[in-house]
Design a protein around this motif. Structure first.
Motif, PDB file in Angstrom:
ATOM      1  N   UNK A  14       0.858  -1.193   0.000  1.00 38.90           N
ATOM      2  CA  UNK A  14       0.000   0.000   0.000  1.00 38.90           C
ATOM      3  C   UNK A  14       0.889   1.235   0.000  1.00 38.90           C
ATOM      4  N   UNK A  15       0.773   2.083  -1.035  1.00 42.60           N
ATOM      5  CA  UNK A  15       1.611   3.286  -1.073  1.00 42.60           C
ATOM      6  C   UNK A  15       1.366   4.175   0.133  1.00 42.60           C
ATOM      7  N   UNK A  16       2.426   4.771   0.628  1.00 37.29           N
ATOM      8  CA  UNK A  16       2.338   5.707   1.748  1.00 37.29           C
ATOM      9  C   UNK A  16       1.482   6.899   1.345  1.00 37.29           C
ATOM     10  N   UNK A  17       0.638   7.375   2.249  1.00 34.77           N
ATOM     11  CA  UNK A  17      -0.267   8.489   1.917  1.00 34.77           C
ATOM     12  C   UNK A  17       0.477   9.721   1.422  1.00 34.77           C
ATOM     13  N   UNK A  18       1.680   9.933   1.959  1.00 42.13           N
ATOM     14  CA  UNK A  18       2.458  11.110   1.521  1.00 42.13           C
ATOM     15  C   UNK A  18       3.620  10.666   0.627  1.00 42.13           C
ATOM     16  N   UNK A  19       3.347   9.694  -0.260  1.00 40.50           N
ATOM     17  CA  UNK A  19       4.439   9.189  -1.108  1.00 40.50           C
ATOM     18  C   UNK A  19       4.922  10.273  -2.077  1.00 40.50           C
ATOM     19  N   UNK A  20       6.175  10.127  -2.500  1.00 34.57           N
ATOM     20  CA  UNK A  20       6.834  11.177  -3.297  1.00 34.57           C
ATOM     21  C   UNK A  20       6.237  11.381  -4.687  1.00 34.57           C
ATOM     22  N   UNK A  21       5.353  10.455  -5.119  1.00 41.42           N
ATOM     23  CA  UNK A  21       4.777  10.575  -6.460  1.00 41.42           C
ATOM     24  C   UNK A  21       3.426  11.289  -6.463  1.00 41.42           C
ATOM     25  N   UNK A  22       2.936  11.606  -5.272  1.00 39.48           N
ATOM     26  CA  UNK A  22       1.627  12.246  -5.146  1.00 39.48           C
ATOM     27  C   UNK A  22       1.611  13.556  -5.943  1.00 39.48           C
ATOM     28  N   UNK A  23       0.644  13.668  -6.852  1.00 35.34           N
ATOM     29  CA  UNK A  23       0.516  14.904  -7.630  1.00 35.34           C
ATOM     30  C   UNK A  23       1.507  15.054  -8.776  1.00 35.34           C
ATOM     31  N   UNK A  24       2.473  14.125  -8.876  1.00 30.52           N
ATOM     32  CA  UNK A  24       3.442  14.193  -9.990  1.00 30.52           C
ATOM     33  C   UNK A  24       2.767  13.755 -11.280  1.00 30.52           C
ATOM     34  N   UNK A  25       3.240  14.311 -12.387  1.00 31.92           N
ATOM     35  CA  UNK A  25       2.678  13.942 -13.691  1.00 31.92           C
ATOM     36  C   UNK A  25       3.459  12.735 -14.226  1.00 31.92           C
ATOM     37  N   UNK A  26       2.784  11.595 -14.288  1.00 35.80           N
ATOM     38  CA  UNK A  26       3.444  10.346 -14.679  1.00 35.80           C
ATOM     39  C   UNK A  26       2.801   9.773 -15.932  1.00 35.80           C
ATOM     40  N   UNK A  27       3.639   9.276 -16.844  1.00 33.96           N
ATOM     41  CA  UNK A  27       3.119   8.565 -18.008  1.00 33.96           C
ATOM     42  C   UNK A  27       3.755   7.179 -18.046  1.00 33.96           C
ATOM     43  N   UNK A  28       3.134   6.276 -18.777  1.00 32.47           N
ATOM     44  CA  UNK A  28       3.634   4.902 -18.850  1.00 32.47           C
ATOM     45  C   UNK A  28       3.903   4.533 -20.303  1.00 32.47           C
ATOM     46  N   UNK A  29       5.069   3.933 -20.531  1.00 36.09           N
ATOM     47  CA  UNK A  29       5.449   3.479 -21.875  1.00 36.09           C
ATOM     48  C   UNK A  29       5.212   1.975 -21.963  1.00 36.09           C
ATOM     49  N   UNK A  30       4.357   1.552 -22.904  1.00 40.01           N
ATOM     50  CA  UNK A  30       4.060   0.124 -23.074  1.00 40.01           C
ATOM     51  C   UNK A  30       5.202  -0.605 -23.779  1.00 40.01           C
TER      52      UNK A  30
END
Length: 264
Positions: free
Chosen positions: A137-153
């Motif tokens: 379970x990701x931490x509630x204040x994880x470092x990726x919160x609000x970051x713009x992420x994309x995924x490459x297939x």
């Protein structure tokens, strides 16, 4: 110096009268490529954290033969494959996880014709199932919160095996701003390394494929590109360097993102 954790080989477990529930197939990139080794370590951290009894083959693991087959050398592929099948069957291995879509595709879809039958899962599928079971379970204040992420297939995970949802579901747990690349899922663009292209110089042309792919990433305005293949990792990072975007765009594997988000 990072704390070194001992990962047992199947032979070591067997010597103690035990057997692993899961074999982690590390692959050539995960073993020898410095960047991919970090992904290998993070997968081991995840497996240990959730208490899965796993092992590796160590020096008994050999290349699956994928690059030889894609480059047209069926004879070398079959030799490699049959050696690996002999080792796997000798240890009565039933279930395999790997971080490399090329290894995943080859063992899952091409080894059965040579007598090697195993349940093969990709590490993104394993991570997704562990999240579903509530073991990660990701931490509630994880470092990726609000970051713009994309995924490459990756081609061999996506189009070849239709694994599209697992990696995306893992990212959905981060509370991040997820964006799709304009070419994604079954319309995804190859990173340029598949078909043994990883091991040769590109042919003459106007632009390398990985640069074209990183232009898609820049267009998406993502800060982080999530990858799920060591070949894609190399190509995307090289493309980011060519575009001089190292400060703005980070390339991370799904396993690395999971370890950071869960603070393992």
């Amino acid at each position: 110096m990072e704390n070194r954790i001992h990962i047992p080989t199947v032979a070591e477990l067997l010597a103690q009268g035990e057997a692993p529930d899961l074999l982690f197939w590390v692959g050539c990139a995960g073993s020898f490529d410095e960047r991919a080794q970090r992904i290998t370590r993070d997968i081991c951290k995840i497996l240990q954290h959730v208490g899965i009894k796993f092992a590796i083959l160590g020096t008994e693991e050999s290349c699956t033969g994928d690059p030889a087959k894609r480059a047209g050398n069926e004879f070398v592929f079959q030799m490699q494959a049959m050696m690996n099948i002999q080792v796997l069957d000798g240890y009565e291995i039933k279930k395999i996880v790997t971080a490399c879509p090329h290894c995943f595709n080859t063992i899952k879809n091409e080894y059965p014709a040579l007598g090697g039958h195993y349940e093969v899962i990709h590490h993104t599928q394993l991570i997704q199932s562990l999240i579903d079971e509530g073991k990660l379970k990701p931490n509630d204040s994880n470092e990726f919160k609000g970051k713009r992420i994309t995924y490459h297939d990756p081609c061999y995970l996506g189009r070849a095996n239709e694994v599209y949802e697992a990696p995306r579901k893992v990212l959905e747990t981060l509370d991040a701003d997820l964006v799709e690349l304009k070419r994604c899922r079954n319309n995804g663009l190859c990173c340029g390394a598949g078909g043994a292209q990883m091991f040769k110089e590109p042919e003459p042309g106007k632009k390398d494929i990985n640069v074209e792919r990183v232009e898609d990433v820049i267009e998406s305005k993502a800060n982080i590109v999530a990858a799920a293949c060591p070949f894609c990792m190399t190509m995307l990072r090289d493309g980011v360097k060519v575009k001089e975007k190292e400060q703005e765009i980070q390339v991370l594997d799904i396993a690395e993102i999971t370890v950071r988000a869960n603070r393992l």
